[in-house]
Scaffold this active site. Structure first.
Site, PDB file in Angstrom:
ATOM      1  N   ASP A 244      -9.169   3.723  -1.835  1.00  0.00           N
ATOM      2  CA  ASP A 244      -9.866   3.673  -0.483  1.00  0.00           C
ATOM      3  C   ASP A 244     -11.929   4.388  -0.972  1.00  0.00           C
ATOM      4  O   ASP A 244     -11.400   5.900  -0.921  1.00  0.00           O
ATOM      5  CB  ASP A 244      -9.603   5.054   0.225  1.00  0.00           C
ATOM      6  CG  ASP A 244      -7.632   4.616   1.043  1.00  0.00           C
ATOM      7  OD1 ASP A 244      -7.388   3.601   1.005  1.00  0.00           O
ATOM      8  OD2 ASP A 244      -7.108   4.813   1.462  1.00  0.00           O
TER       9      ASP A 244
ATOM     10  N   GLU B  50       2.941   5.006  -3.816  1.00  0.00           N
ATOM     11  CA  GLU B  50       2.717   5.919  -4.991  1.00  0.00           C
ATOM     12  C   GLU B  50       3.943   7.125  -5.551  1.00  0.00           C
ATOM     13  O   GLU B  50       4.181   7.337  -6.389  1.00  0.00           O
ATOM     14  CB  GLU B  50       1.364   7.135  -4.390  1.00  0.00           C
ATOM     15  CG  GLU B  50      -0.162   6.588  -4.833  1.00  0.00           C
ATOM     16  CD  GLU B  50      -0.121   5.586  -3.625  1.00  0.00           C
ATOM     17  OE1 GLU B  50      -0.902   4.132  -3.556  1.00  0.00           O
ATOM     18  OE2 GLU B  50       0.005   5.680  -2.499  1.00  0.00           O
TER      19      GLU B  50
ATOM     20  N   ASP C  70       0.823  -1.342  -0.076  1.00  0.00           N
ATOM     21  CA  ASP C  70      -0.567  -0.285   0.027  1.00  0.00           C
ATOM     22  C   ASP C  70       0.596   1.226  -0.262  1.00  0.00           C
ATOM     23  O   ASP C  70       1.901   0.772   0.045  1.00  0.00           O
ATOM     24  CB  ASP C  70      -0.726  -0.096   1.541  1.00  0.00           C
ATOM     25  CG  ASP C  70      -1.566   0.599   0.673  1.00  0.00           C
ATOM     26  OD1 ASP C  70      -2.140   1.701   0.386  1.00  0.00           O
ATOM     27  OD2 ASP C  70      -3.131   0.827   1.848  1.00  0.00           O
TER      28      ASP C  70
END
Length: 974
Positions: A612, A539, A536
């Site tokens: 999310d 980015e 996770d």
């Protein structure tokens, strides 16, 4: 995943985004991005000038050079704006007809980033050995294809590249003259117009004329050339302006798809032209967007710069291998044409033109470039149960026990960030997880797995061996100065990030996942091979960074700035993780790695989820569209979190979301730490029983899903397919994105995504019979398509079997999918109006790579009518007939039908065959060559497949025909 307590502290000190609502002001719009603003202004000037607008780029015909094989041609390109700047153009035609167009600055002050394709491509494409180019006075041409149907034309002045099929324009580059490669320059004080005009020698007038021409094309001001400020952050731009603007037009295609990830319609809405649907372009810039909008062009977690353009006549595509932030405007000047404008911050032009001409061709062409989805572990297609966070090893055991008590199947339990002490990944919090290996073994005893999160941020403390080793090796991302280590804030507080572009990091990262102690350094000995990984925040998400990410002027291996590689960064992290998980044991096993950030090529390694999302009906519907878009772009192992990450969905919504989830390639329920516990066993009746049935349906259909994954791994065809893919000539289906097909199985699904709905409208695109999966009711389509209304009470999800399909399922309820390995099969034979049907089944051990050595079972089932009033259902070995197609990239030259895996499941049988749509009650049902013994069967009369009316279909049920799944056989119905 979010840590609420830590989040509150960090928010107070670092002005972090509020988790309870997306803060759009935390993320740039095009008008706040200098290079996008410049690109859009260029388009506006062209639009204003209209016919007088002319691209300044042209080819010098005398510079044209052909490669020895003549399929590659290169030439010098000049710009009338900057005659002193050199550009180079190269075109390559691949063996499969794909055209690669490259343009770069030559002998410039600096080098433009040119490695995006290196990371995206599975291998260097093979150039055609038969195509050759010819030169003319005005252009350069190549004709190719089996019927010489394709032609590439490169016009010299202005530069324009056109791909044609049968004389019809398919793709045009720079047709609108918006190509602009901002060259490297030095920062100097620009002379004013008045100073230039006062030059009495006359030379000033010439300079003024050049300046005016440049202003006409580029604009009058140096708009954020050398630095740029957004909110409180300043982005230094030591290389100056280097953006790339390119218009790509599809003159004869009125729908475009792709460029995920965005929460929007599958058929992409307009952002430019008259009355655009959105005011901002679609943005590709991997970003951590909390509670993202359900309809927006905002960038999200992943970026794949591939676009399909479609019409009833053909499908074409473009893949632009660029790793920097990119904005894409889309307009539809007519109902049958599309204009797009791609504006990237840095990088070279590296565009692949995919000629099609069918959707299947496009998927194959793109797959040959970037690869296909790796055949996943079979268990990973089951149900995944996650929340932020299961708080202890006892909590995990309790959740597992409750699933078993309620007879609900589940394959995977997940742990979010709170398992790690002080968010130091790999290091268990001994207070709450004192026995991680024993806990994992308890889960594994029931055939299940664990997935544990490992985020990319490393807590900057000397007692964290992962950070200290990376720091000592010098493999961390560097700040703007290029010296030391970049420092930012994330869940672990002060953090640094591994630079996975640095080759020195690769073997080191693999060593961290070893479950045995290393001679030197840290390894994860408190783990087992039943633990898989969730990447996770890759980015990367950085709480105190601009747009919640890394500053663009940070420095990676090779001296490249983060702006050059931002969209690729997350992919390298999950690539390294997958390699590590695969290599941790003595026998390589298929890794499961879930990634939030991704790029073209990520499909070769990882699954993804849509991030999310919110527990709303709108997000439920948007998730379907996003999963379809990712499948179009090759990222097929995709899903949205069931129930929504944020919020507390009411029971009705949760049931509907599970109905969506079971028809997603990746099926996980997940929830925020601040939500109520919502494991399905906690629901009251009737919701609990409804979800139990939903879960069991997913598991019954696992053979269908696994067979679809095998097909995708070989062909690149999507696992979930929108209508335009299956029926490319039906305009009524081009924009449909709320119903879809599963692989080539013939299953059509229309999930219900609205509150209190008891009916659903379904589009049937053809004159064929479609059977309700549950009731066997037969619906008739029509030649030009037809809408039907079907029951959709809360316990019902509209699922149909297309006539002509055979579905293999396993109907016995089990606690987890590995326990189904020796279970018998049921075959549903849904006869077409012609009385025929076909289906496939693929099986292997689902864990190792032994299938690459031919240890597999691949069967074809066929129903045909060899003579009137006789139906013959047969099974044959497909792997023997098509060994080169059994496994992606592996030719099974000596495939043995009696291979080790086939022997292992040799006693697995077909326990039931259900035939839908027979025209009459049989007089006899026998196994061909089976000593003439009559099988046990029963027949319920009803509508035949050949009849042109709706109604309950006739159903023939054959019980225990005593045929084996691994052997050839035939059953004759007379």
């Amino acid at each position: 995943m979010r840590s609420f307590a830590l989040f509150a502290v960090l928010s107070a000190f670092l002005s972090l985004p509020d988790v309870f609502a997306v803060k759009s002001h935390d993320f740039k719009t095009c008008s706040q991005s200098g290079f996008c603003r410049r690109g859009r202004a260029l388009s506006a000037r062209a639009q204003e000038a209209q016919s007088s607008w002319k691209s300044p780029y042209s080819i010098d015909p005398s510079s044209i050079i052909f490669s020895p094989d003549e399929a590659v041609v290169s030439a010098s390109v000049k710009s009338s704006l900057y005659p002193e700047i050199k550009f180079g153009l190269e075109l390559r035609i691949h063996e499969d007809g794909v055209v690669r167009v490259l343009m770069d600055e030559i002998d410039g002050l600096r080098q433009r980033y040119d490695e995006a394709a290196y990371w995206a491509l599975v291998a260097e494409p093979q150039v055609s050995k038969t195509v050759s180019w010819t030169t003319g006075k005005k252009d350069l041409r190549a004709v190719y294809g089996d019927k010489k149907e394709f032609e590439v034309v490169v016009a010299y002045e202005p530069l324009r590249v056109t791909l044609l099929r049968n004389g019809k324009e398919q793709i045009v580059l720079n047709g609108r003259g918006l190509l602009h490669m901002e060259h490297f320059r030095t920062q100097t004080a620009k002379e004013t117009t008045e100073e230039v005009a006062s030059d009495e020698s006359g030379e000033g007038q010439e300079v003024l004329q050049v300046e005016n021409v440049r202003a006409w094309f580029e604009g009058e001001n140096e708009d954020d050339y050398w630095s740029e400020t957004f909110s409180k952050w300043t982005d230094s731009k030591p290389k100056g302006p280097e953006s790339l603007s390119l218009d790509i037009t599809f003159p004869n295609h009125g729908n475009v798809y792709g460029i995920p990830q965005h929460a929007t319609n599958l058929s992409l809405p307009s952002t430019a032209g008259e009355s655009p649907s959105y005011s901002d372009p679609f943005r590709l810039y991997n970003a951590d967007v909390f509670e993202y909008l359900a309809s927006s062009t905002m960038s999200l977690y992943g970026s794949i710069p591939v676009m399909h353009a479609h019409s009833a006549d053909s499908t074409v595509g473009v893949f632009h291998a660029v790793g920097s932030e990119t904005w894409i405007d889309i307009s539809y000047p007519t109902a049958k044409s599309t204009q797009t404008h791609w504006i990237s911050e840095s990088g070279i032009m590296d565009v692949f033109l995919l000629p099609g001409p069918t959707p299947d061709d496009i998927f194959a062409q793109y797959a040959r470039l970037t690869g296909t989805t790796a055949l996943p572990a079979h268990w990973s297609l089951g149900y995944h149960q996650c929340r932020w966070n299961y708080v202890s090893s006892d909590d995990v055991r309790t959740v597992q026990r409750r699933f078993d008590e309620e007879d609900m199947p589940v394959d995977v339990f997940w742990l979010d960030i709170e398992y790690a002490k002080d968010h130091k990944y790999f290091i268990w919090d001994q207070k709450t997880f004192p026995d991680p290996v024993e806990m994992t073994n308890d889960v594994a005893a029931n055939g299940r797995k664990m997935v544990v999160i490992v985020d990319p941020h490393l807590k900057r403390t000397s007692d964290y061996p992962i950070y200290q080793e990376a720091s000592d090796m010098g493999i961390l991302v560097k700040p703007t100065s290029g010296e030391g280590e970049y420092e930012g804030w994330c869940w672990s507080g002060s953090s640094s990030w591994i630079d996975h572009f640095n080759p020195a990091s690769w073997d080191w990262w693999i060593s961290k996942f070893k479950t045995t102690k290393l001679d030197k350094g840290f390894s994860w000995i408190e783990s087992t091979e039943d633990v898989h990984i969730w990447n996770d925040m890759n980015e990367p998400s950085i709480f105190n960074g601009p747009e919640i990410t890394m500053p663009k002027d940070s420095v990676h291996y090779g001296g490249w700035e983060h702006r050059d590689v931002h969209n690729i960064n997350g992919m390298l992290f999950h690539n390294s993780t997958a390699a590590a998980v695969r290599a941790r044991g003595d026998i390589p096993k298929r890794p499961f790695v879930l990634t939030r950030s991704f790029y073209a090529g990520s499909q070769r390694i990882s699954a993804m989820w849509t991030g999310d999302n919110l527990g709303t009906w709108e997000h439920m519907a948007a998730g379907i569209k996003m999963v379809l878009a990712n499948n179009i772009a090759g990222m097929a192992f995709a899903g949205s979190d069931v129930g929504g990450f944020f919020g507390n969905p009411e029971p009705e919504m949760l049931v509907r979301w599970y109905q969506v989830g079971i028809f997603s390639p990746f099926f996980r329920a997940h929830a925020h730490i601040d939500t109520k516990r919502r494991e399905p066993f906690l629901l009251d009746e009737p919701y609990k029983s409804i979800i139990r049935d939903i879960l069991r349906l997913r598991y019954a259909m696992l053979p269908i899903w696994y067979t679809a994954f095998r097909e995708n791994s070989v062909t690149g065809l999507p696992i979930v397919r929108p209508h335009y893919v299956v029926f490319p000539k039906d305009p009524a289906g081009f924009a449909i994105d709320d119903q879809f097909f599963i692989g080539s199985s013939g299953i059509l699904v229309k999930p219900v995504t609205e509150k209190e709905k008891t009916e659903a409208t379904v589009y049937l695109p053809e004159d064929q019979v479609y059977y309700d999966y549950f009731t066997q009711y037969a619906y008739r389509g029509a030649n030009k398509g037809k809408h039907i209304t079907v029951p959709a009470e809360l316990h019902q999800v509209p699922v149909f079997i297309r006539g002509g399909s055979i579905l293999p399922t396993r109907e016995r309820p089990r606690r987890s999918s590995p326990l189904m390995k020796l279970d018998p099969f049921t075959l549903r034979v849904a006869l077409s109006k012609a009385g025929t049907a076909r289906g496939e089944l693929y099986l292997d051990d689902g864990v190792t790579y032994s299938h690459e050595q031919g240890e597999l079972v691949w069967r074809e089932f066929v129903a045909e009518q060899p003579q009137r009033k006789t139906t013959r259902i047969s099974s044959k070995d497909l792997a023997s007939a098509k060994p080169e197609r059994a496994v992606d990239g592996v030719a099974l030259a000596k495939y043995d039908p009696k291979n080790a895996f086939a022997k292992e499941i040799a006693e697995v049988r077909v326990e039931k065959i259900v035939v839908l749509g027979l025209s009459a009650k049989p007089s006899s049902v026998k196994v061909e060559g089976g000593k003439g013994m009559e099988l046990k069967w029963e027949y319920v009369p009803g509508v035949a497949a050949s009849e042109k009316k709706d109604g309950s279909a006739s159903v023939l049920t054959i019980r225990d025909p005593k045929v084996l799944i691994t052997e050839d056989w035939a059953i004759v119905i007379s």
